[in-house]
Design a protein around this motif. Sequence first.
Motif, PDB file in Angstrom:
ATOM      1  N   UNK A   6       0.812  -1.225   0.000  1.00 15.78           N
ATOM      2  CA  UNK A   6       0.000   0.000   0.000  1.00 15.78           C
ATOM      3  C   UNK A   6       0.837   1.263   0.000  1.00 15.78           C
ATOM      4  N   UNK A   7       1.966   1.241   0.710  1.00 13.29           N
ATOM      5  CA  UNK A   7       2.749   2.464   0.887  1.00 13.29           C
ATOM      6  C   UNK A   7       3.487   2.832  -0.408  1.00 13.29           C
ATOM      7  N   UNK A   8       3.206   4.041  -0.916  1.00 13.55           N
ATOM      8  CA  UNK A   8       3.891   4.528  -2.114  1.00 13.55           C
ATOM      9  C   UNK A   8       4.944   5.547  -1.680  1.00 13.55           C
ATOM     10  N   UNK A   9       6.165   5.373  -2.166  1.00 16.01           N
ATOM     11  CA  UNK A   9       7.252   6.301  -1.831  1.00 16.01           C
ATOM     12  C   UNK A   9       7.677   6.999  -3.122  1.00 16.01           C
ATOM     13  N   UNK A  10       7.491   8.310  -3.170  1.00 16.80           N
ATOM     14  CA  UNK A  10       7.833   9.073  -4.380  1.00 16.80           C
ATOM     15  C   UNK A  10       9.317   9.463  -4.347  1.00 16.80           C
ATOM     16  N   UNK A  11       9.801   9.919  -5.511  1.00 20.99           N
ATOM     17  CA  UNK A  11      11.188  10.419  -5.545  1.00 20.99           C
ATOM     18  C   UNK A  11      11.360  11.579  -4.571  1.00 20.99           C
ATOM     19  N   UNK A  12      10.305  12.395  -4.469  1.00 25.12           N
ATOM     20  CA  UNK A  12      10.374  13.533  -3.543  1.00 25.12           C
ATOM     21  C   UNK A  12      10.489  13.051  -2.094  1.00 25.12           C
ATOM     22  N   UNK A  13       9.766  11.970  -1.756  1.00 27.21           N
ATOM     23  CA  UNK A  13       9.892  11.382  -0.406  1.00 27.21           C
ATOM     24  C   UNK A  13      11.342  10.978  -0.149  1.00 27.21           C
ATOM     25  N   UNK A  14      11.992  10.391  -1.174  1.00 21.15           N
ATOM     26  CA  UNK A  14      13.384   9.968  -0.998  1.00 21.15           C
ATOM     27  C   UNK A  14      14.299  11.181  -0.819  1.00 21.15           C
ATOM     28  N   UNK A  51       6.630   0.338  -1.301  1.00 25.23           N
ATOM     29  CA  UNK A  51       7.562  -0.205  -0.300  1.00 25.23           C
ATOM     30  C   UNK A  51       6.753  -0.900   0.803  1.00 25.23           C
ATOM     31  N   UNK A  52       7.148  -2.150   1.103  1.00 30.67           N
ATOM     32  CA  UNK A  52       6.403  -2.934   2.096  1.00 30.67           C
ATOM     33  C   UNK A  52       6.651  -2.391   3.501  1.00 30.67           C
ATOM     34  N   UNK A  53       5.575  -2.122   4.216  1.00 26.23           N
ATOM     35  CA  UNK A  53       5.691  -1.745   5.624  1.00 26.23           C
ATOM     36  C   UNK A  53       5.082  -2.879   6.460  1.00 26.23           C
ATOM     37  N   UNK A  54       3.821  -3.196   6.211  1.00 26.24           N
ATOM     38  CA  UNK A  54       3.166  -4.320   6.886  1.00 26.24           C
ATOM     39  C   UNK A  54       3.328  -5.609   6.080  1.00 26.24           C
ATOM     40  N   UNK A  55       3.359  -5.483   4.738  1.00 29.46           N
ATOM     41  CA  UNK A  55       3.355  -6.670   3.874  1.00 29.46           C
ATOM     42  C   UNK A  55       4.699  -7.403   3.952  1.00 29.46           C
ATOM     43  N   UNK A  56       4.656  -8.701   3.639  1.00 31.74           N
ATOM     44  CA  UNK A  56       5.879  -9.504   3.541  1.00 31.74           C
ATOM     45  C   UNK A  56       5.924 -10.136   2.149  1.00 31.74           C
ATOM     46  N   UNK A  57       7.061 -10.731   1.823  1.00 34.80           N
ATOM     47  CA  UNK A  57       7.153 -11.423   0.521  1.00 34.80           C
ATOM     48  C   UNK A  57       6.075 -12.504   0.460  1.00 34.80           C
ATOM     49  N   UNK A  58       5.881 -13.206   1.574  1.00 37.00           N
ATOM     50  CA  UNK A  58       4.874 -14.283   1.600  1.00 37.00           C
ATOM     51  C   UNK A  58       3.453 -13.727   1.471  1.00 37.00           C
ATOM     52  N   UNK A  59       3.136 -12.695   2.248  1.00 41.54           N
ATOM     53  CA  UNK A  59       1.747 -12.207   2.223  1.00 41.54           C
ATOM     54  C   UNK A  59       1.380 -11.667   0.838  1.00 41.54           C
ATOM     55  N   UNK A  64      21.805   3.854   2.667  1.00 40.23           N
ATOM     56  CA  UNK A  64      22.794   4.938   2.623  1.00 40.23           C
ATOM     57  C   UNK A  64      23.467   5.028   1.257  1.00 40.23           C
ATOM     58  N   UNK A  65      23.117   4.101   0.343  1.00 43.92           N
ATOM     59  CA  UNK A  65      23.709   4.109  -1.001  1.00 43.92           C
ATOM     60  C   UNK A  65      22.668   4.622  -1.993  1.00 43.92           C
ATOM     61  N   UNK A  66      22.718   5.932  -2.238  1.00 38.58           N
ATOM     62  CA  UNK A  66      21.682   6.552  -3.081  1.00 38.58           C
ATOM     63  C   UNK A  66      21.725   6.042  -4.519  1.00 38.58           C
ATOM     64  N   UNK A  67      22.886   5.492  -4.957  1.00 40.05           N
ATOM     65  CA  UNK A  67      22.975   5.073  -6.361  1.00 40.05           C
ATOM     66  C   UNK A  67      22.198   3.774  -6.608  1.00 40.05           C
ATOM     67  N   UNK A  68      21.882   3.005  -5.559  1.00 42.16           N
ATOM     68  CA  UNK A  68      21.106   1.770  -5.788  1.00 42.16           C
ATOM     69  C   UNK A  68      19.726   1.790  -5.128  1.00 42.16           C
ATOM     70  N   UNK A  69      19.611   2.357  -3.902  1.00 38.85           N
ATOM     71  CA  UNK A  69      18.335   2.188  -3.185  1.00 38.85           C
ATOM     72  C   UNK A  69      17.163   2.885  -3.867  1.00 38.85           C
ATOM     73  N   UNK A  70      17.436   3.912  -4.681  1.00 34.84           N
ATOM     74  CA  UNK A  70      16.331   4.630  -5.333  1.00 34.84           C
ATOM     75  C   UNK A  70      15.716   3.837  -6.486  1.00 34.84           C
ATOM     76  N   UNK A  71      16.385   2.755  -6.889  1.00 33.71           N
ATOM     77  CA  UNK A  71      15.968   2.049  -8.108  1.00 33.71           C
ATOM     78  C   UNK A  71      14.924   0.957  -7.869  1.00 33.71           C
ATOM     79  N   UNK A  72      14.831   0.467  -6.636  1.00 28.09           N
ATOM     80  CA  UNK A  72      14.096  -0.785  -6.412  1.00 28.09           C
ATOM     81  C   UNK A  72      12.780  -0.586  -5.658  1.00 28.09           C
ATOM     82  N   UNK A  73      11.888  -1.578  -5.777  1.00 31.83           N
ATOM     83  CA  UNK A  73      10.603  -1.545  -5.082  1.00 31.83           C
ATOM     84  C   UNK A  73      10.207  -2.958  -4.662  1.00 31.83           C
ATOM     85  N   UNK A  74       9.025  -3.087  -4.072  1.00 34.52           N
ATOM     86  CA  UNK A  74       8.538  -4.369  -3.549  1.00 34.52           C
ATOM     87  C   UNK A  74       7.236  -4.769  -4.260  1.00 34.52           C
ATOM     88  N   UNK A  75       6.950  -6.075  -4.291  1.00 38.28           N
ATOM     89  CA  UNK A  75       5.686  -6.548  -4.880  1.00 38.28           C
ATOM     90  C   UNK A  75       5.755  -8.012  -5.246  1.00 38.28           C
TER      91      UNK A  75
END
Length: 319
Positions: free
Chosen positions: A12-20, A42-50, A146-157
Amino acid sequence: MKIIGTGSCLPERIVTNQDLAEIMDTSDEWISTRTGIRKRHIATEETTTSMSVVAAKRALEDAGVKPEELDLIIAATVSSDQIIPMLSAQVQAEIGADNAVAFDINAACSGFLFDMAIADAYMKAGGSKKALLIGAETLSKLMDWNDRSSCVLFGDGAGAVVVSDEEDCVLGMVQGAKGKDGMVLSCVNRNTSNPFSGKEPAPLSYVHMEGQAVYKFAVKTVPAAINEALEQAGVAADEVSYYILHQANLRIIESVAKRLDQPMEKFPTNIQDCGNISAASVPILLDKVCKDGMIKARDKIVLAGFGAGLTWGACVLSW
Ligand code: COA
């Protein structure tokens, strides 16, 4: 093998570039111009399994298949909630697919294409009639924030498909691996010592990526893999209705389209809203394309993935 149902689930949680940009030294302009990404889930409550369970139930409903009809569940992931019991077995238990064999595979962002190849081989060998194939990730837990060159690229689902042996719709299928170049995209993230090794436990490591090396690998390997699969299928690039590619970077997708001499309209994307979800990206996008009613019966569809390993896979389907 034929795909008879699709499903997906995004946190459910959407993280925009501005949030980052509020928590690290980056900007919407840098991220969107270099990658096309504007937001990610980005998963907050959700898990890979759920998320996998929800995607699986949606795919089963779409296919009109009961969980007990499944004889095979394969889950592709690099970010299962725990090593054992594995993701596929957790999903089996949650959905009540008691007659299914269940196992996980790790081929990183190509994982869903490897799911497809294994299920197709099972079906051609007579070992499966109805299978559930999952690609699911919670990459946000493997990122170095802390690695801005990689963490901004990925998401969950999570994405899932139900496949059946009722018809052979796989016209071409290729996979490959190049382990000798693998360290350009790595994540150790394991305890590296034991009481007998005489070593101090190393700190947990997170995803490390040499972005430009991965970029060069992708723009060269993906068109070659697609061309090989098309040749195997006896299908011309122009005959393909849609190319559903792993969503890593919009510029990579544009480059593949150019190298195949195909218009971008044939390359649906959701990277703008989802970022890179590794093994989940192809089935999530496929579900969207199906639910949007874009694919007609007998359309030729190409699926392609690439990523860590290094690995790649492509297949040509008659829908
Ligand atoms: N925000 C702002 N600046 C950033 C940044 C961020 N999130 N991340 C890196 N930068 C900076 C770097 O520090 C560097 O600054 P410098 O020139 O002062 O040293 C500059 O931007 C350029 O960095 P670079 O890594 O050369 O950028 P790039 O043009 O290669 O783009 C990627 C980086 C990651 C977007 C690009 O290489 C890529 O997409 N590669 C493929 C990755 C991929 O697909 N991975 C998944 C495969 S499954």
